[in-house]
Design an enzyme around this catalytic site. Structure first.
Site, PDB file in Angstrom:
ATOM      1  N   ASP A  53      -7.152  10.689 -15.933  1.00  0.00           N
ATOM      2  CA  ASP A  53      -6.612  10.828 -14.585  1.00  0.00           C
ATOM      3  C   ASP A  53      -5.580   9.728 -14.299  1.00  0.00           C
ATOM      4  O   ASP A  53      -5.349   8.847 -15.137  1.00  0.00           O
ATOM      5  CB  ASP A  53      -7.776  10.788 -13.583  1.00  0.00           C
ATOM      6  CG  ASP A  53      -7.545  11.704 -12.402  1.00  0.00           C
ATOM      7  OD1 ASP A  53      -6.370  11.991 -12.092  1.00  0.00           O
ATOM      8  OD2 ASP A  53      -8.526  12.128 -11.768  1.00  0.00           O
ATOM      9  N   TRP A  65      -1.007  13.511 -15.894  1.00  0.00           N
ATOM     10  CA  TRP A  65       0.335  12.939 -15.748  1.00  0.00           C
ATOM     11  C   TRP A  65       1.291  13.780 -14.916  1.00  0.00           C
ATOM     12  O   TRP A  65       1.851  13.282 -13.925  1.00  0.00           O
ATOM     13  CB  TRP A  65       0.857  12.656 -17.156  1.00  0.00           C
ATOM     14  CG  TRP A  65       2.273  12.274 -17.342  1.00  0.00           C
ATOM     15  CD1 TRP A  65       3.168  11.829 -16.396  1.00  0.00           C
ATOM     16  CD2 TRP A  65       2.960  12.268 -18.580  1.00  0.00           C
ATOM     17  NE1 TRP A  65       4.362  11.554 -16.981  1.00  0.00           N
ATOM     18  CE2 TRP A  65       4.272  11.819 -18.322  1.00  0.00           C
ATOM     19  CE3 TRP A  65       2.614  12.595 -19.887  1.00  0.00           C
ATOM     20  CZ2 TRP A  65       5.221  11.684 -19.320  1.00  0.00           C
ATOM     21  CZ3 TRP A  65       3.559  12.459 -20.871  1.00  0.00           C
ATOM     22  CH2 TRP A  65       4.854  12.007 -20.591  1.00  0.00           C
ATOM     23  N   PRO A  66       1.505  15.075 -15.207  1.00  0.00           N
ATOM     24  CA  PRO A  66       2.533  15.776 -14.428  1.00  0.00           C
ATOM     25  C   PRO A  66       2.139  15.991 -12.981  1.00  0.00           C
ATOM     26  O   PRO A  66       2.986  16.348 -12.172  1.00  0.00           O
ATOM     27  CB  PRO A  66       2.684  17.130 -15.116  1.00  0.00           C
ATOM     28  CG  PRO A  66       1.792  17.105 -16.269  1.00  0.00           C
ATOM     29  CD  PRO A  66       0.867  15.970 -16.143  1.00  0.00           C
ATOM     30  N   TYR A 100       1.883  13.838 -11.245  1.00  0.00           N
ATOM     31  CA  TYR A 100       2.658  12.757 -10.632  1.00  0.00           C
ATOM     32  C   TYR A 100       4.140  12.804 -11.019  1.00  0.00           C
ATOM     33  O   TYR A 100       4.997  12.549 -10.215  1.00  0.00           O
ATOM     34  CB  TYR A 100       2.059  11.406 -11.041  1.00  0.00           C
ATOM     35  CG  TYR A 100       0.614  11.261 -10.632  1.00  0.00           C
ATOM     36  CD1 TYR A 100       0.277  10.609  -9.455  1.00  0.00           C
ATOM     37  CD2 TYR A 100      -0.414  11.795 -11.411  1.00  0.00           C
ATOM     38  CE1 TYR A 100      -1.048  10.482  -9.060  1.00  0.00           C
ATOM     39  CE2 TYR A 100      -1.745  11.674 -11.026  1.00  0.00           C
ATOM     40  CZ  TYR A 100      -2.055  11.017  -9.857  1.00  0.00           C
ATOM     41  OH  TYR A 100      -3.366  10.900  -9.463  1.00  0.00           O
ATOM     42  N   ASP A 154      -6.000  19.523  -6.569  1.00  0.00           N
ATOM     43  CA  ASP A 154      -7.362  19.879  -6.999  1.00  0.00           C
ATOM     44  C   ASP A 154      -7.789  21.233  -6.431  1.00  0.00           C
ATOM     45  O   ASP A 154      -7.633  21.495  -5.238  1.00  0.00           O
ATOM     46  CB  ASP A 154      -8.367  18.835  -6.495  1.00  0.00           C
ATOM     47  CG  ASP A 154      -8.198  17.500  -7.190  1.00  0.00           C
ATOM     48  OD1 ASP A 154      -7.288  17.363  -8.027  1.00  0.00           O
ATOM     49  OD2 ASP A 154      -8.984  16.587  -6.875  1.00  0.00           O
TER      50      ASP A 154
HETATM   51  C1  GLA Z   1      -8.892  13.671  -9.176  1.00  0.00           C
HETATM   52  C2  GLA Z   1      -8.791  14.840 -10.151  1.00  0.00           C
HETATM   53  C3  GLA Z   1     -10.037  15.706 -10.055  1.00  0.00           C
HETATM   54  C4  GLA Z   1     -11.277  14.865 -10.347  1.00  0.00           C
HETATM   55  C5  GLA Z   1     -11.319  13.674  -9.388  1.00  0.00           C
HETATM   56  C6  GLA Z   1     -12.429  12.725  -9.753  1.00  0.00           C
HETATM   57  O1  GLA Z   1      -8.869  14.108  -7.848  1.00  0.00           O
HETATM   58  O2  GLA Z   1      -7.649  15.598  -9.908  1.00  0.00           O
HETATM   59  O3  GLA Z   1      -9.969  16.792 -10.964  1.00  0.00           O
HETATM   60  O4  GLA Z   1     -11.233  14.447 -11.673  1.00  0.00           O
HETATM   61  O5  GLA Z   1     -10.095  12.941  -9.409  1.00  0.00           O
HETATM   62  O6  GLA Z   1     -12.473  11.598  -8.921  1.00  0.00           O
END
Ligand code: GLA
Length: 407
Positions: free
Chosen positions: A166, A199-200, A202, A221
């Site tokens: 992440d 990465w992407p 961002y 997400d």
């Molecule tokens: C980010 C990611 C999620 C998850 C959370 C965990 O939001 O995009 O998929 O991994 O972090 O904290």
């Protein structure tokens, strides 16, 4: 060394590996993810629940992952291709050990990640783990910044098979160096570790990302709602900068997890998500409670005809070819040559199915036309000659998912 005096410790780490990597192959060549990876990932369904005292069945602990591995085998998910059991955020202890190594929370993971990996492997499955390129994970646990190589080696020592990396608590400008370098460190361990990048999400340099990662998140997400699924589908439909072209054997755009079997989608909508993830050549990582799966959801996730399209060896990501009213039409070329899978998705919420006359030429130019079969239940929609119209009726917030084979 004076010459490196302008570099911070972190930049020095990157710089040395870039030098080492200059002679190496350009594209990521770890032999993994020749088709979109499939498995299970805890995040969307289980989040950062660390309260094993009050919620022992659902907290992030080895018990949860062992239970999911058990279900993946016993309930047939492994047999249709779901392979990785992935740990997301919140597995870590709050501190590294005295040698700087990461430590799994000792109460929630009493056998450590190696113990869990051995269990998962004994079931014929693979284990994935989560870390973060920055100083902390998104959930606030120790991140990998300044420890990239040590962490890559630790994951290999623990027999981990996938790393989701992440990007919270980092400077996005560092990602173009840092993400590829973590990939090199993973490769340098000699253990095949599938590399899943954020990465992407961002920075969007898809050429570079494909050279570094086996899959990459490029949108927000997923949440447990139809709105969330639709916003992802619309983003993929717009395909800004033709990011769909970056997908292919070895590297995939990742629209995030399947929420089939959770709380937020109707059965129509669950079929729609599955169909879209198949036509988009997306990784199929379920995030649900396999111990409590409604039969219909399980059937959608295990539909071998849908999975076959997702796993098509050509690895071409489908595209939205047009939208008309509430209907979106997507196509994807698949094997054997000349075959096209397509989805018509109805965004509408008006309570009656919407009809569309689809010209069969959309599927290609085969002179004798196409034999069209619905995917989920394999019903025949008939044989259509060039320029003939297929009348499709699509339920509200549902799909028709079909394949046209040249006659
Ligand atoms: C980010 C990611 C999620 C998850 C959370 C965990 O939001 O995009 O998929 O991994 O972090 O904290």
């Amino acid at each position: 060394m004076l010459i490196f005096g302008f570099l911070s410790n972190k930049n020095m780490e990157y710089f040395l590996v870039v030098l080492a990597a200059l002679a190496a192959v350009e594209a990521l060549d770890n032999g993994l993810a020749r088709t979109p990876p499939m498995g299970w990932l805890d995040w969307e369904r289980f989040r950062c629940n660390t309260d094993c005292t009050n919620d022992p069945e659902n907290c992030i602990s080895e018990k949860l992952f062992m239970a999911m591995a058990d279900r993946m085998v016993a309930d047939g998910y492994r047999d249709v291709g779901y392979e990785y059991v992935n740990i997301d955020d919140c597995w870590l202890a709050k501190e590294r050990d005295d040698k700087g190594r990461l430590v799994a929370d000792p109460v929630r993971f009493p056998n450590g990640i190696l113990g869990l990996a051995k269990y998962v492997h004994s079931k014929g499955l693979k284990l994935g783990i989560y870390e973060d390129f920055g100083t902390k994970t998104c959930g606030g646990f120790p991140g990998s910044e300044f420890y990239l190589q040590l962490d890559a080696q630790t994951f290999a020592d623990w027999q981990v098979d996938l790393l989701k990396f992440d990007g919270c608590y980092s400077d996005p400008r560092d990602m173009q160096y840092g993400y590829p370098i973590m990939g090199k460190f993973l490769n340098m361990t000699g253990r095949p570790i599938l590399y899943s990048c954020s990465w992407p999400a961002y920075i969007t340099n898809y050429t570079a990302i494909r050279q570094a990662c086996n899959m990459w998140r490029n949108y927000g997400d997923v949440q447990d709602s139809w709105d969330s699924i639709l916003s992802i589908v619309e983003f993929y439909g717009q395909d800004k900068g033709n990011f769909s072209e970056a997908a292919g054997p070895g590297g995939w755009n990742d629209p995030d997890m399947l929420i089939v079997g959770d709380f937020g989608l109707s059965i129509e909508q669950q079929k729609a998500q599955m169909a879209m993830w198949c036509i988009m050549a997306s990784p199929l990582f379920m995030s649900n409670d396999l111990r409590k799966m409604p039969q219909e959801s399980k059937a959608i996730l295990q539909n071998i005809h849908a999975i076959k399209i997702n796993q098509d060896p050509l690895g071409i990501q489908g595209k939205q070819v047009f939208g008309i009213g509430n209907l979106l039409v997507w196509t994807r070329p698949i094997m054997p040559k000349g075959t096209t899978a397509f989805v018509v998705l109805n965004k509408g919420t008006g309570g009656t199915p919407t009809k569309l006359d689809l010209n069969v030429d959309l599927l290609g130019q085969n002179p004798s036309g196409y034999n069209i079969t619905e995917v989920f239940d394999q019903t025949s929609l008939g044989i259509f000659k060039p320029s003939e119209k297929i009348t499709i009726s699509v339920n509200p917030t549902g799909v028709i998912f079909a394949v046209g084979t040249p006659v």
